[in-house]
Scaffold this motif. Structure first.
Motif, short mmCIF file in Angstrom:
data_model
loop_
_atom_site.label_atom_id
_atom_site.label_comp_id
_atom_site.label_asym_id
_atom_site.label_seq_id
_atom_site.Cartn_x
_atom_site.Cartn_y
_atom_site.Cartn_z
N UNK A 123 0.82 -1.18 0.00
CA UNK A 123 0.00 0.00 0.00
C UNK A 123 0.87 1.25 0.00
N UNK A 124 1.94 1.22 0.75
CA UNK A 124 2.88 2.33 0.80
C UNK A 124 3.50 2.57 -0.57
N UNK A 125 3.81 1.49 -1.18
CA UNK A 125 4.41 1.57 -2.52
C UNK A 125 3.43 2.17 -3.51
N UNK A 126 2.22 1.81 -3.36
CA UNK A 126 1.18 2.35 -4.25
C UNK A 126 1.05 3.84 -4.07
N UNK A 127 1.09 4.29 -2.83
CA UNK A 127 1.00 5.72 -2.53
C UNK A 127 2.21 6.43 -3.10
N UNK A 128 3.38 5.84 -2.93
CA UNK A 128 4.60 6.45 -3.47
C UNK A 128 4.52 6.53 -4.99
N UNK A 129 4.03 5.47 -5.61
CA UNK A 129 3.86 5.48 -7.06
C UNK A 129 2.91 6.59 -7.49
N UNK A 130 1.83 6.74 -6.72
CA UNK A 130 0.86 7.79 -7.06
C UNK A 130 1.47 9.17 -6.88
N UNK A 131 2.24 9.34 -5.78
CA UNK A 131 2.91 10.64 -5.53
C UNK A 131 3.92 10.89 -6.65
N UNK B 186 2.08 11.75 -9.67
CA UNK B 186 1.56 13.11 -9.51
C UNK B 186 2.67 14.13 -9.76
N UNK B 187 3.84 13.88 -9.19
CA UNK B 187 4.99 14.77 -9.41
C UNK B 187 5.36 14.82 -10.89
N UNK B 188 5.35 13.66 -11.48
CA UNK B 188 5.67 13.58 -12.92
C UNK B 188 4.66 14.38 -13.74
N UNK B 189 3.39 14.24 -13.36
CA UNK B 189 2.35 15.01 -14.07
C UNK B 189 2.56 16.50 -13.87
N UNK B 190 2.87 16.88 -12.61
CA UNK B 190 3.11 18.30 -12.31
C UNK B 190 4.28 18.83 -13.16
N UNK B 191 5.34 18.06 -13.25
CA UNK B 191 6.52 18.46 -14.03
C UNK B 191 6.15 18.63 -15.51
N UNK B 192 5.40 17.65 -16.00
CA UNK B 192 4.99 17.72 -17.42
C UNK B 192 4.10 18.93 -17.65
#
Length: 127
Positions: A1-9, A12-18
């Motif tokens: 679950x932690x990994x999933x949250x990290x992947x989502x974050x 999200x960061x990747x989307x923000x950068x793009x």
């Protein structure tokens, strides 16, 4: 679950950068378009100024041509008047000569008549 949250974050960061990249590109694009538009407008203004200068030069040349044509017309008119005056003077001189010749012919005929009359008188006296 932690990994999933990290992947989502991370996603999200990747989307923000793009998104930031896209926005930056968009800004750059707008700046580029604004500069291109300004250069185009500047070019149009320069072309318009050049055209105006060409028009002014053309108009000045046309005005000069008109003045030259008017001067030519005036010169030709003056030449015609001078020629007419010369012809009139020649005609008047010829008329005056003819008149003087007529006066001289009359005098000559008068003198001839006087001489003839004297001759006839002399012949009568001799007879």
């Amino acid at each position: 679950e932690n990994e999933e949250v990290e992947d989502m974050v991370s996603f999200d960061d990747s989307l923000k950068q793009k998104l930031e990249m896209i926005l930056e590109q968009d800004e750059n694009h707008e700046e580029f378009n604004a500069v291109a538009k300004m250069n185009y407008m500047k070019s149009l203004i320069e072309q318009n100024e050049e055209q105006n200068e060409n028009d002014e030069e053309f108009n000045a040349v046309e005005a000069s041509k008109e003045r030259i044509n008017k001067l030519r017309t005036n010169i030709n008119s003056l030449k015609a008047k001078i020629e007419e005056k010369e012809n009139q003077e020649e005609f008047n001189a010829a008329e005056a000569r003819e008149e003087r010749m007529n006066v001289l012919k009359i005098k000559i005929n008068s003198l001839k008549a006087q001489i003839e009359s004297k001759r006839e008188e002399n012949e009568e006296v001799e007879d």
